[in-house]
Enzyme design. Structure first.
Site, short mmCIF file in Angstrom:
data_model
loop_
_atom_site.label_atom_id
_atom_site.label_comp_id
_atom_site.label_asym_id
_atom_site.label_seq_id
_atom_site.Cartn_x
_atom_site.Cartn_y
_atom_site.Cartn_z
N GLU A 94 0.83 -1.19 0.00
CA GLU A 94 0.00 0.00 0.00
C GLU A 94 0.87 1.25 0.00
O GLU A 94 1.96 1.25 0.56
CB GLU A 94 -0.91 -0.01 1.23
CG GLU A 94 -1.91 -1.16 1.14
CD GLU A 94 -2.78 -1.34 2.39
OE1 GLU A 94 -3.94 -1.72 2.22
OE2 GLU A 94 -2.29 -1.12 3.51
N CYS A 107 3.59 8.57 0.87
CA CYS A 107 4.13 7.64 1.86
C CYS A 107 4.23 6.29 1.17
O CYS A 107 3.22 5.72 0.77
CB CYS A 107 3.18 7.60 3.07
SG CYS A 107 3.64 6.37 4.29
N CYS A 114 6.86 -7.00 6.77
CA CYS A 114 8.00 -6.40 7.47
C CYS A 114 8.68 -7.47 8.32
O CYS A 114 8.02 -8.33 8.88
CB CYS A 114 7.54 -5.25 8.36
SG CYS A 114 8.91 -4.30 9.07
N CYS A 118 7.41 -4.70 15.70
CA CYS A 118 6.82 -3.68 16.56
C CYS A 118 5.39 -4.12 16.93
O CYS A 118 4.58 -4.40 16.05
CB CYS A 118 6.77 -2.33 15.84
SG CYS A 118 8.38 -1.79 15.25
N CYS A 121 2.15 -2.22 15.48
CA CYS A 121 2.06 -1.95 14.04
C CYS A 121 1.39 -3.10 13.29
O CYS A 121 1.77 -4.27 13.47
CB CYS A 121 3.45 -1.70 13.48
SG CYS A 121 3.45 -1.38 11.72
N SER A 197 12.49 6.63 6.98
CA SER A 197 12.19 6.37 8.38
C SER A 197 12.60 4.95 8.74
O SER A 197 12.21 4.00 8.07
CB SER A 197 10.69 6.56 8.61
OG SER A 197 10.36 6.22 9.94
N ASN A 296 -2.67 5.10 16.19
CA ASN A 296 -3.82 4.58 15.45
C ASN A 296 -4.07 3.16 15.90
O ASN A 296 -3.28 2.27 15.58
CB ASN A 296 -3.52 4.61 13.95
CG ASN A 296 -3.20 6.02 13.51
OD1 ASN A 296 -3.99 6.92 13.68
ND2 ASN A 296 -2.00 6.21 12.99
N CYS A 339 -0.57 5.84 9.80
CA CYS A 339 0.64 5.13 10.25
C CYS A 339 0.29 3.85 10.97
O CYS A 339 -0.52 3.85 11.89
CB CYS A 339 1.42 5.98 11.26
SG CYS A 339 2.39 7.26 10.56
N1 SAH Z 1 9.87 0.63 9.50
C1 SAH Z 1 9.96 2.05 9.43
C2 SAH Z 1 8.92 2.71 8.55
C3 SAH Z 1 7.47 2.25 8.67
S1 SAH Z 1 6.49 2.72 10.05
C4 SAH Z 1 9.95 2.64 10.81
O1 SAH Z 1 9.71 1.92 11.77
O2 SAH Z 1 10.22 3.82 10.96
C5 SAH Z 1 6.19 4.43 9.97
C6 SAH Z 1 5.92 5.04 11.35
O3 SAH Z 1 4.64 4.66 11.87
C7 SAH Z 1 6.94 4.62 12.40
O4 SAH Z 1 7.34 5.72 13.13
C8 SAH Z 1 6.14 3.66 13.26
O5 SAH Z 1 6.68 3.52 14.52
C9 SAH Z 1 4.78 4.30 13.23
N2 SAH Z 1 3.68 3.42 13.61
C10 SAH Z 1 3.59 2.09 13.47
N3 SAH Z 1 2.41 1.64 13.92
C11 SAH Z 1 1.72 2.72 14.35
C12 SAH Z 1 0.40 2.92 14.90
N4 SAH Z 1 -0.42 1.90 15.08
N5 SAH Z 1 0.03 4.18 15.21
C13 SAH Z 1 0.86 5.23 14.99
N6 SAH Z 1 2.09 5.10 14.46
C14 SAH Z 1 2.52 3.87 14.15
#
Ligand code: SAH
Length: 346
Positions: A94, A107, A114, A118, A121, A197, A296, A339
């Site tokens: 996406e 974006c 991935c 995390c 996420c 990022s 989110n 995000c």
């Molecule tokens: N892997 C990279 C890029 C993808 S995530 C990274 O970790 O930076 C992009 C951003 O969204 C990151 O800062 C991540 O921590 C954040 N993110 C992931 N899940 C999220 C959520 N549920 N709500 C808000 N931000 C989130």
């Protein structure tokens, strides 16, 4: 059906020129085809109208053009657009167009799924299926650039690698895609408008510095306390904050570019004074700014966005120490384009 012919866009301009020499044609033909593939972004040899019919047939016999296809496009009521992008092998990633008053940001995704874990996420739940090729990343940008012109009447202005995947775990292809995005034969965009990022892969941050990149770096920090960070981002057991710090100092020494820390504040996880003090200390390491991101929700409530009082306390302490801080409101939540929500509903 997946063809076993070679993807012509995996060839550099030099290699394309060599190919034409090898079939008795002029090297210049390579430049012409390269221009069709990249600046003009054609998806079929048929469309290369200044190339002879015989040569096009020859290309057809030897190569394919593995382009992406925007399968579905969802529009949020805040103007955000989410593209579901189908790859040549049927997998889907996406990408998102985020408009504000003054800019349009793309974006983009760098991997299918991935490899990191995390806990907050949605993409992490997919596991990593494969890395995207440089042209698959580039194509996402071009698709959003076209949508920006079509729906918002202006070109794309910024790109963030904050879609699906960990860009620094697909290092080579991400850098090749940025070469194309910034080159005159591609989109000619300034690297200053691009942000990569990372969740924090120390070795690769150092490599970026060694490679002299000119784009911006953002690190998804979320906690400056090792124990806490390990709980929410288990890979941090191997990629420790100590190593991350060392890598960031190395980055700054070589590039003199400030680092952005992305940070979500959650109830009962990182909303205490200790957490704030640790972040302030972390921020003093190298010139940096903090982007407080709204959470989110992706599940049944293990993680909850902290209340405004906790966020304000963060802001107050960061500002007291002259660390720039911004609060980023979520966009495109209604279509799961915010995000961490990518791939939530596949
Ligand atoms: N892997 C990279 C890029 C993808 S995530 C990274 O970790 O930076 C992009 C951003 O969204 C990151 O800062 C991540 O921590 C954040 N993110 C992931 N899940 C999220 C959520 N549920 N709500 C808000 N931000 C989130």
């Amino acid at each position: 059906m997946i063809s076993d012919k070679k993807d012509i866009r995996a060839l550099s301009k030099e290699e394309l020129r060599d190919f034409f020499v090898s079939i008795g044609d002029k090297p210049f033909r390579g430049n012409q085809v390269y221009e069709w593939l990249w600046s003009k972004g054609v998806h079929s040899f048929e469309d290369m109208t200044n190339i002879s019919k015989e040569t096009r047939a020859h290309l057809e016999e030897n190569f394919v053009i593995n382009h992406i296809k925007v399968d579905s496009l969802q529009k949020s009521n805040d103007g955000t657009i989410k593209n579901a992008v189908k790859l040549y092998d049927g997998l889907v990633v996406e990408s998102v167009l985020i408009p504000t008053a003054s800019r349009t940001t793309a974006c983009v995704s760098s991997q299918v799924g991935c490899s990191l874990d995390c806990k907050f996420c949605a993409t992490a739940r997919l596991k990593r299926m494969r890395n995207l090729n440089p042209d698959e990343i580039y194509d996402q940008v071009v698709a959003i650039h076209k949508e920006s012109i079509l729906y918002h009447d202006r070109p794309l202005s910024n790109i963030v690698f904050m879609g699906m995947g960990e860009p620094l775990m697909n290092y080579k292809n991400v850098l090749l895609s940025i070469d194309k995005i910034t080159s005159d034969e591609g989109l000619g965009m300034s690297p200053k408008r691009i942000t990569v990022s990372t969740s924090g892969v120390p070795k690769m941050i150092k490599k970026l510095a060694d490679d002299g990149v000119r784009f911006n770096l953002a690190v998804s920090l979320h906690s400056a306390i090792q124990e806490t960070r390990e709980q929410i981002m288990p890979f941090a057991k191997s990629f420790t904050l100590e190593d991350l710090k060392e890598a960031l100092v190395y980055w700054y020494d070589k590039t003199e570019r400030l680092v952005t820390y992305e940070y979500v504040v959650w109830n009962g996880i990182n909303d205490g004074m200790d957490d704030i003090k640790a972040l302030v200390a972390f921020c003093k390491l190298v010139p940096s700014k903090v982007n407080l991101i709204e959470y989110n929700p992706i599940d049944d409530g293990e993680f909850q966005q902290a209340d405004d009082a906790a966020i304000n306390l963060y802001i107050e302490h960061l500002e007291k120490h002259r660390i720039p801080v911004t609060v980023r409101r979520s966009r495109g939540k209604d279509i799961d384009a915010a995000c961490g929500q990518l791939a939530n509903k596949q």
